[in-house]
Write a protein that holds these residues in place. Sequence first.
Motif, short mmCIF file in Angstrom:
data_model
loop_
_atom_site.label_atom_id
_atom_site.label_comp_id
_atom_site.label_asym_id
_atom_site.label_seq_id
_atom_site.Cartn_x
_atom_site.Cartn_y
_atom_site.Cartn_z
N ASN A 46 -11.05 -6.18 -38.72
CA ASN A 46 -9.80 -6.83 -39.09
C ASN A 46 -8.73 -6.67 -38.03
O ASN A 46 -7.89 -7.56 -37.87
CB ASN A 46 -9.32 -6.29 -40.44
N VAL A 47 -8.75 -5.56 -37.31
CA VAL A 47 -7.84 -5.42 -36.18
C VAL A 47 -8.15 -6.50 -35.14
O VAL A 47 -7.25 -7.17 -34.62
CB VAL A 47 -7.94 -4.02 -35.56
N GLY A 48 -9.43 -6.69 -34.86
CA GLY A 48 -9.82 -7.73 -33.91
C GLY A 48 -9.44 -9.11 -34.38
O GLY A 48 -8.92 -9.93 -33.60
N ALA A 171 15.67 -6.31 -46.50
CA ALA A 171 14.91 -7.52 -46.18
C ALA A 171 13.86 -7.75 -47.26
O ALA A 171 13.36 -6.80 -47.87
CB ALA A 171 14.23 -7.38 -44.82
N ASN A 172 13.55 -9.00 -47.49
CA ASN A 172 12.45 -9.38 -48.36
C ASN A 172 11.22 -9.66 -47.51
O ASN A 172 11.31 -10.35 -46.49
CB ASN A 172 12.81 -10.64 -49.17
N LEU A 173 10.08 -9.15 -47.96
CA LEU A 173 8.82 -9.43 -47.30
C LEU A 173 7.89 -10.11 -48.29
O LEU A 173 7.92 -9.84 -49.49
CB LEU A 173 8.18 -8.14 -46.78
N GLU A 174 7.06 -11.01 -47.77
CA GLU A 174 6.13 -11.76 -48.60
C GLU A 174 4.70 -11.38 -48.23
O GLU A 174 4.34 -11.43 -47.04
CB GLU A 174 6.34 -13.26 -48.40
N LEU A 175 3.90 -11.00 -49.20
CA LEU A 175 2.50 -10.70 -48.95
C LEU A 175 1.77 -11.99 -48.64
O LEU A 175 1.74 -12.91 -49.45
CB LEU A 175 1.88 -10.01 -50.17
N LEU A 176 1.18 -12.08 -47.45
CA LEU A 176 0.59 -13.33 -46.99
C LEU A 176 -0.83 -13.54 -47.47
O LEU A 176 -1.31 -14.68 -47.51
CB LEU A 176 0.63 -13.38 -45.46
N GLU A 177 -1.52 -12.47 -47.81
CA GLU A 177 -2.90 -12.56 -48.27
C GLU A 177 -3.25 -11.29 -49.02
O GLU A 177 -2.54 -10.28 -48.90
CB GLU A 177 -3.85 -12.76 -47.08
N PRO A 178 -4.32 -11.30 -49.81
CA PRO A 178 -4.69 -10.09 -50.54
C PRO A 178 -4.96 -8.93 -49.59
O PRO A 178 -5.45 -9.12 -48.48
CB PRO A 178 -5.97 -10.50 -51.29
N PRO A 179 -4.62 -7.71 -50.01
CA PRO A 179 -4.87 -6.54 -49.15
C PRO A 179 -6.36 -6.39 -48.84
O PRO A 179 -7.23 -6.77 -49.62
CB PRO A 179 -4.37 -5.37 -50.00
N VAL A 180 -6.62 -5.84 -47.66
CA VAL A 180 -7.98 -5.49 -47.24
C VAL A 180 -8.14 -3.99 -47.37
O VAL A 180 -7.24 -3.23 -46.99
CB VAL A 180 -8.22 -5.92 -45.78
N THR A 181 -9.26 -3.54 -47.92
CA THR A 181 -9.51 -2.11 -48.05
C THR A 181 -10.78 -1.73 -47.30
O THR A 181 -11.73 -2.51 -47.22
CB THR A 181 -9.67 -1.70 -49.53
#
Length: 213
Positions: A46-48, A171-181
């Motif tokens: 996921n870093v890549g 600031a408001n942040l929006e989660l762009l996609e489901p978390p990766v575990t």
Amino acid sequence: MGLIHVDLFATLDLVGQAPGDPEEDPEGFPFGGWQAPLFDETVGRNVGAGMEGMDALLLGRRTYDIFAAFWPNQVDGVDGGIATLFNGIPKYVASRGNPDLDWAGSTRLGPDLVDAVRELRDKHEHVHVIGSLNLVQTLLRERLFDRLDLWLFPIVLGVGKKVFDGGAVPANLELLEPPVTSSKGAVLLRYGLGAGVPEAGDMRREDRGVEPS
């Protein structure tokens, strides 16, 4: 207009200092390299993937020096792909001093950091800030970022430089996609900077299913 991405690795108490190497930032910090035992294939993949489209690096002086000493020598092996990317794109350094910029494609930003970063946003599509916690404080304070990729690892250190360490503003942040575990308990939270500032409410309101006391 391009995007400024901030890519960070942090503990659960949001320490982001020296995740990769005991010698990375050792002054007063005994846990350098804390990320290494918790790194796995999921994190690496996921870093890549998060680097796809990167066309510039924006780094603080200390992180630049670490990268410049490492990445030009990693043309083969497991890090070869990242090395090819990093070595081939422009590198911009935020520094009050006059660092040696021997790494090909490196440029020191001018004294007005905020204006310089805005110019980078106009010049490039995807500018990534990796580590560089002092620089990150300026970007947070100026709301001068578009994406925040925050890896949280399941340890608490209690000491060290923190991700939000004097630079954060409301600031408001929006989660762009489901978390990766990952298999070792790391979690990737990928946020975008939202509009406005946080609002307050009252959790005792009846329409929230909570009866007033």
